[in-house]
Design a protein around this motif. Structure first.
Motif, short mmCIF file in Angstrom:
data_model
loop_
_atom_site.label_atom_id
_atom_site.label_comp_id
_atom_site.label_asym_id
_atom_site.label_seq_id
_atom_site.Cartn_x
_atom_site.Cartn_y
_atom_site.Cartn_z
N SER A 145 0.83 -1.20 0.00
CA SER A 145 0.00 0.00 0.00
C SER A 145 0.86 1.26 0.00
O SER A 145 0.54 2.24 -0.67
N GLY A 273 -5.37 7.05 2.44
CA GLY A 273 -6.27 5.91 2.46
C GLY A 273 -5.54 4.61 2.20
O GLY A 273 -5.82 3.59 2.86
N ARG A 274 -4.60 4.61 1.28
CA ARG A 274 -3.86 3.39 0.98
C ARG A 274 -3.09 2.89 2.20
O ARG A 274 -3.04 1.68 2.45
N TRP A 277 -5.84 1.67 4.81
CA TRP A 277 -6.45 0.40 4.39
C TRP A 277 -5.44 -0.74 4.50
O TRP A 277 -5.79 -1.86 4.89
N ALA A 281 -5.89 -4.03 6.80
CA ALA A 281 -5.85 -5.37 6.22
C ALA A 281 -4.80 -6.24 6.92
O ALA A 281 -5.03 -7.44 7.16
N VAL A 290 -11.76 -5.55 3.76
CA VAL A 290 -11.36 -4.15 3.58
C VAL A 290 -11.72 -3.67 2.19
O VAL A 290 -12.23 -2.55 2.00
N ILE A 294 -14.22 -0.58 1.02
CA ILE A 294 -13.78 0.47 0.09
C ILE A 294 -14.78 0.62 -1.06
O ILE A 294 -15.13 1.74 -1.46
N SER A 327 -11.35 6.53 -0.68
CA SER A 327 -11.91 5.21 -0.99
C SER A 327 -11.52 4.75 -2.38
O SER A 327 -10.87 3.72 -2.55
N TRP A 331 -7.50 1.60 -2.82
CA TRP A 331 -7.66 0.15 -2.79
C TRP A 331 -6.47 -0.63 -3.32
O TRP A 331 -6.32 -1.82 -3.03
N VAL A 334 -3.85 -3.02 -1.14
CA VAL A 334 -4.45 -4.22 -0.57
C VAL A 334 -4.73 -5.24 -1.67
O VAL A 334 -4.51 -6.45 -1.50
#
Length: 408
Positions: A145, A273-274, A277, A281, A290, A294, A327, A331, A334
């Motif tokens: 991430s 966010g990365r 998240w 995770a 997760v 998202i 969001s 993503w 992950v």
């Protein structure tokens, strides 16, 4: 089959994980800068090409058609050339591509966009191969991430640098400056190449293996589901990245510099966010829940964006788009970590390239579809509302996978 234990001490790049992570993140950031450059200054650059600003969606899609095709064959190429050589080649293509767009000639722009896609399609398979060798399994989601923050960081750099440079020296000169940054990083990476490429297979035949990454993904139901999700989430992400500036300028009546500053903030939220998240995770030791969360947040953000207008307070617009960015841009790390988790160490490059073929397919479909829908709907904000179907579909597919996994 999983690959949870990287080989200790085998071909470890110099500097270990910190330097390796910084280097591959830089490659990702500048490749993204080159890809998003024209979209960032579309309202101004469109006048040079005598086309509408919404046409940038087709240019972005052209880049990702090329990236998707390169991604499908990237695994065998990375094994043969080595991930270091592949990363350096990716930067070279990014430089040639952005300088080609600076020519202002539409025919050259088409070729330059294809070259940008070639470079971008190599970045993730090569970086995943490098990182898998030095990343402890318990930190995989976070490390991947962090590397993927290179995408929003590239967008931040584009949003903060290109609009002011465009106003000061013109968009074409601004692109030349960007090309110089790419060359600088390329030169800095040259000393690292030998260690990165210690495990390359220069005699590996390419014939008959070029689509092996796609075959590998198709054989595993989990990888198939993740790839479909990647298609859906990438569609949403690229619509946000390609059309936010134009929406803000043309429908909400923001200045180009203010819109560029906000898209940079949106990208920063995506970068944050990365990381968040990825940490979540790793804490759950499972990325699928997760990714479902998202997808649901991205769908909700699309629907709220449909109601934005010039009468909205700027703070409210910022809040909506920041949630959208956290969001729909957050993503990828992950996703890539889960692809690596489900794959043998020696096949990570193959699986990453195969899965990203579908992701790039979403990137191709997204901006072009958005441009077509805009022509029918006549509103950038309402078109974002229609895009909500994609992250929702991706979340539902993963929810079905999660339920099936729990039953077995």
């Amino acid at each position: 089959m999983t690959a949870d234990v990287p080989a200790a001490g085998v071909g470890r790049p110099p500097g270990g994980l910190p330097l390796t992570l910084a280097a591959v993140t830089g490659v990702q950031a500048l490749a993204t800068l080159a890809v998003l450059a024209l979209a960032t200054v579309a309202p101004t650059a469109a006048d040079s090409f005598t086309v509408g600003a919404e046409m940038v969606g087709y240019q972005v899609s052209l880049i990702y058609v090329s990236a998707a095709l390169m991604s499908a064959i990237a695994g065998p190429l990375v094994r043969r050339w080595g991930p270091g050589a592949a990363s350096i080649f990716a930067l070279a293509m990014s430089c040639v591509g952005i300088l080609g767009i600076a020519s202002g000639n539409l025919a050259v722009v088409v070729v330059a966009s294809l070259l940008l896609g070639v470079g971008y399609g190599l970045t993730n398979p090569s970086s995943s191969s490098i990182l898998q060798r030095v990343t402890p399994p318990a930190r995989r989601n976070l490390v991947f991430s962090l590397k993927q923050t290179g995408v929003p960081l590239g967008g931040i750099l584009a949003g903060l640098m290109l609009p002011p440079l465009t106003e000061a020296i013109g968009w074409q000169a601004a692109f030349v400056v960007s090309g110089g940054l790419i060359v600088l990083l390329l030169v800095l990476l040259l000393p690292l190449r030998a260690r990165w490429d210690e495990e390359r297979e220069p005699q590996r035949p390419l014939r008959g293996t070029m689509l092996s990454g796609l075959a590998l993904v198709w054989r595993q139901p989990e990888l198939r589901a993740l790839s479909f999700m990647g298609f859906c989430f990438a569609t949403t992400q690229l619509c946000l990245m390609a059309f936010t500036v134009t929406m803000l300028v043309q429908e909400l009546h923001w200045s180009l510099v203010a819109a560029g500053g906000l898209i940079s903030l949106v990208q920063a939220c995506g970068a944050g966010g990365r990381v968040i998240w990825g940490m979540l995770a790793d804490r759950l030791r499972f990325g699928i829940p997760v990714l479902i969360l998202i997808g649901l947040l991205s769908a909700a953000a699309c629907l709220v964006t449909a109601f934005l207008g010039p009468d909205w307070p700027p703070a409210a617009v910022v809040a909506v788009l920041c949630v959208f960015g956290a969001s729909s841009i957050g993503w990828n790390g992950v996703f890539l970590a889960d692809v690596a988790r489900l794959t043998r160490r020696e096949d990570v490059g193959l699986a990453t390239g195969g899965a990203l073929f579908f992701t790039f397919g979403g990137v191709v479909v997204g901006p072009a579809l958005y441009s077509a829908l805009y022509k029918l709907i006549g509103s950038y904000t309402l078109t974002f509302g229609a895009v909500a179907v994609f992250p929702l579909a991706g979340a539902l597919v993963l929810l079905a996978l999660l339920r099936r996994t729990r039953r077995t």
